[in-house]
Motif scaffolding. Sequence first.
Motif, short mmCIF file in Angstrom:
data_model
loop_
_atom_site.label_atom_id
_atom_site.label_comp_id
_atom_site.label_asym_id
_atom_site.label_seq_id
_atom_site.Cartn_x
_atom_site.Cartn_y
_atom_site.Cartn_z
N PRO A 29 1.05 -1.27 0.05
CA PRO A 29 0.02 0.14 0.07
C PRO A 29 0.92 1.37 0.08
N LEU A 30 2.10 1.05 -0.02
CA LEU A 30 3.00 2.38 0.36
C LEU A 30 2.81 3.54 -0.72
N PRO A 31 3.20 3.10 -2.08
CA PRO A 31 3.27 4.43 -2.67
C PRO A 31 1.79 5.13 -3.07
N GLU A 32 1.94 6.42 -2.71
CA GLU A 32 0.58 7.17 -2.62
C GLU A 32 0.35 7.31 -4.34
N ALA A 33 -0.88 6.50 -4.76
CA ALA A 33 -1.35 6.73 -6.06
C ALA A 33 -1.91 8.16 -6.33
N PRO A 34 -1.53 8.69 -7.61
CA PRO A 34 -1.74 10.08 -7.74
C PRO A 34 -3.46 10.10 -7.67
N GLY A 35 -3.85 11.07 -7.10
CA GLY A 35 -5.31 11.30 -6.91
C GLY A 35 -6.00 10.34 -6.04
N SER A 36 -5.12 9.64 -5.06
CA SER A 36 -5.57 8.77 -4.13
C SER A 36 -6.49 9.47 -3.28
N ARG A 37 -6.26 10.61 -2.95
CA ARG A 37 -6.91 11.55 -1.94
C ARG A 37 -8.50 11.69 -2.51
N ARG A 38 -8.58 11.99 -3.84
CA ARG A 38 -9.73 12.15 -4.33
C ARG A 38 -10.68 10.87 -4.27
N ALA A 39 -9.97 9.88 -4.55
CA ALA A 39 -10.73 8.63 -4.46
C ALA A 39 -11.08 7.85 -2.91
N GLY A 40 -10.73 8.86 -2.04
CA GLY A 40 -10.83 8.36 -0.86
C GLY A 40 -12.49 8.34 -0.35
N THR A 41 -13.13 7.75 -1.08
CA THR A 41 -14.67 7.87 -0.49
C THR A 41 -14.52 6.51 0.79
N ALA A 42 -15.58 6.51 1.43
CA ALA A 42 -15.80 5.50 2.66
C ALA A 42 -15.60 4.00 1.78
N TYR A 60 -9.72 7.83 5.39
CA TYR A 60 -8.37 8.28 5.70
C TYR A 60 -8.38 9.68 5.78
N VAL A 61 -9.32 10.18 5.10
CA VAL A 61 -9.12 11.59 5.04
C VAL A 61 -9.24 12.10 6.69
N ALA A 62 -10.02 11.77 7.36
CA ALA A 62 -10.12 11.96 8.88
C ALA A 62 -8.80 11.55 9.42
N GLY A 63 -8.54 10.45 9.20
CA GLY A 63 -7.00 9.94 9.56
C GLY A 63 -5.88 11.09 9.49
N TYR A 64 -5.92 11.75 8.46
CA TYR A 64 -4.87 12.73 8.17
C TYR A 64 -5.27 13.93 9.25
N GLY B 96 0.47 13.71 20.65
CA GLY B 96 1.05 12.09 20.39
C GLY B 96 -0.15 11.34 20.22
N ALA B 97 -1.14 11.83 21.48
CA ALA B 97 -2.39 10.84 21.39
C ALA B 97 -3.08 10.65 20.10
N LEU B 98 -3.51 11.93 19.46
CA LEU B 98 -3.91 12.10 18.32
C LEU B 98 -3.44 11.62 17.27
N ALA B 99 -2.23 11.61 16.93
CA ALA B 99 -1.44 11.10 15.73
C ALA B 99 -1.35 9.50 16.11
N GLY B 100 -0.96 9.17 17.31
CA GLY B 100 -1.08 7.94 17.60
C GLY B 100 -2.38 6.94 17.21
N TYR B 101 -3.29 7.65 17.44
CA TYR B 101 -4.78 7.20 16.84
C TYR B 101 -4.93 7.33 15.58
N GLY B 102 -4.66 8.08 14.89
CA GLY B 102 -4.59 8.02 13.58
C GLY B 102 -3.79 7.14 12.65
N PHE B 103 -2.52 7.06 13.04
CA PHE B 103 -1.81 5.89 12.78
C PHE B 103 -2.37 4.62 12.69
N SER B 104 -2.76 4.55 14.32
CA SER B 104 -3.17 3.08 14.60
C SER B 104 -4.48 2.55 13.88
N ARG B 105 -5.40 3.53 13.67
CA ARG B 105 -6.59 3.28 13.18
C ARG B 105 -7.03 3.46 11.59
N PHE B 106 -6.27 4.30 11.06
CA PHE B 106 -6.40 4.61 9.58
C PHE B 106 -5.39 3.97 8.65
#
Lengths: 347, 283
Positions: A29-42, A60-64, B96-106
């Motif tokens: 999964p590592l290389p970030e595909a171009p436009g992957s952010r756009r394709a990031g639907t649920a 993963y947008v929330a993840g960022y 760190g907690a925010l980032a740790g959660y982000g890296f762990s769960r997404f």
Amino acid sequence: MRDRPRRYAAPERWAASPGGALGRRAGPPLPEAPGSRRAGTAADAGPRPAAGTARRLPGYVAGYLFVAPAILYLVLTAVYPVATVVAMGLQDVTAGRWHFVGAAHYAAVLRDPIFWNAVWNTSIFTAASVVLQLAVGLGFALLLHETWFHRGVRNTMRGALILPWVFSTAAAALMWSLLYDPYGLFNYLAVGVLHWPQPIAWLGDARLALGAIIVVNTWKSYPFYMVALLGALQNILPELYDAAKVDGAGPWQRFVAVTLPQLRTVLVAISTVDLITTFGHVDLVNMLTQGGPGRATETVAFYVYRTALLDGNLTRGAATSTIMLVLLVLGTQAYLRALARRGEPSW
Amino acid sequence: MVTASSRGRARALGHHVWLVGLTSVAAAVILVPVAWMVSASVRPIREVLTYPPVLVPKTVSGEYMARILHDPTYQRFFANSIVLSLGALVLSLTLGALAGYGFSRFRLPGGQAMLLGILSVLMLPRVTLIVPYFRLAHVVGLYDTLPGLIVANTAFLLPIATWLIKGYLDSIPQELDEAAMVDGCTRVQSLRKVVAPLAVPGLVGVAAFIFIGAWNEYLLAVVLTETPRSQTLTVGLASFFGQYVRDWNGIMALSTLASVPLVAIFVFLQRWVVQGMSAGAVK
């Protein structure tokens, strides 16, 4: 003691998840595909089992958003300063004005015999510290790993043996300078018990000072090895020892044939971390000897500190910092390559 | 049969005696410097620095500690160390907690690269950054201030906090937050009601780890401060090395007092601190 991290098998339904049908999800999964952010639907970012790591939730947008503050903070306070240190080393300050001087500082540092003396001292300091810490830490880890008749006694011993790690380097330096004093415990042992003719200047004798600092550093840092190795020892499967016993291996053979190989990964990892930490260590030298007597205990890290702050030459200090980082990367790579087993890629 | 088993028991007993004896002696030797420090903080220094050292105290006195505790400069050092450690703790733990959660769960594209980047910051020797920090602190007006120290310390504590918290969250089964979300919780609710309570022991360990790290930090403090207004205990302790006439009693009293909070934290939270240490080493 905590269990080893548990691994969770992927439920069947994931195989048919929408994400699984997409070709790019099958590969690494590592290389970030171009436009992957756009394709990031649920649906696209649906959960999927990652080999050997925990599963991920969708979106993963929330993840960022979760990781962004920390990343931004480190970019501003670590990445940006590292970039400026390289640039500052290419400049000089005259009458408060910065101007570009090219590689002059780098050349001056590399031609400076005092710098190479510092490289030599750092090599001895680092090598001796790492070896001693490893030996002491492993010894205590093996003792604590033995079968103890009482858990509480064992945990108390473990706590007592970790204690040096808890104290600040400043407190450790003070404790030891009390012992190294002309009228301190060590000189009592040397003069009063062993009848040495005069008190030994542990920190004032060019032949002894670096050794005296290495002792303090080892005392302060071996618990790190002890704790990590104790955890690793507890993870070795008892079956391995049983098998070795059946084959007639004695305690020493079991140690060499089972324990050491099983500890290998952890040993490589922690000694690398320790190598890097020790290489950059400046506190003890600054407090106990200021690099002296003469330049007997001046390490590269202290050379940076002295040049930049005590001599006030910030740009020369910046150039030395950059050289130090290069040396660190080269040294770490050489260390890992030397330890890599044949046929294995070096880290 | 009887002799065999009693011989086995005797051997096990011998093993224990040997084990406890050897470890006790080793621990006693390891703790000699600590004992000498504490000893010199409560008795006249001439009893400690003499041949042979007086092992059984003739006089024990709290005057050295009292003197330190009543000195406004040292009080300031203590206050500064507390503010610095708590500030760095809150900042590192939150980010760190925010980032740790982000890296762990997404599953984040580029997440692995970011984690490796954080790891290399973790490995960065502080001394290589003192030059830019010294200059930047002057430029942004944070030189010789506690906020400046907090910001600089967090740069080196946040990476370890992120890694430790991510590692800890990875060990909490994700089925739990998933189940909560299937049952209608939003992500924030599942984080607050499911993940956070389970993560508390891990966070306590990380917090202790960060507090100890910030409390003991010396290099950044000595580079970025110059007056007692913002200097911390470690700088106060180290300034002793520049004195010509050494007040051993005073400095050992200060050193002992400065170590008390850490030893207390360690004794009460040993299990979690140890977990943090070994996890930090292995991961």
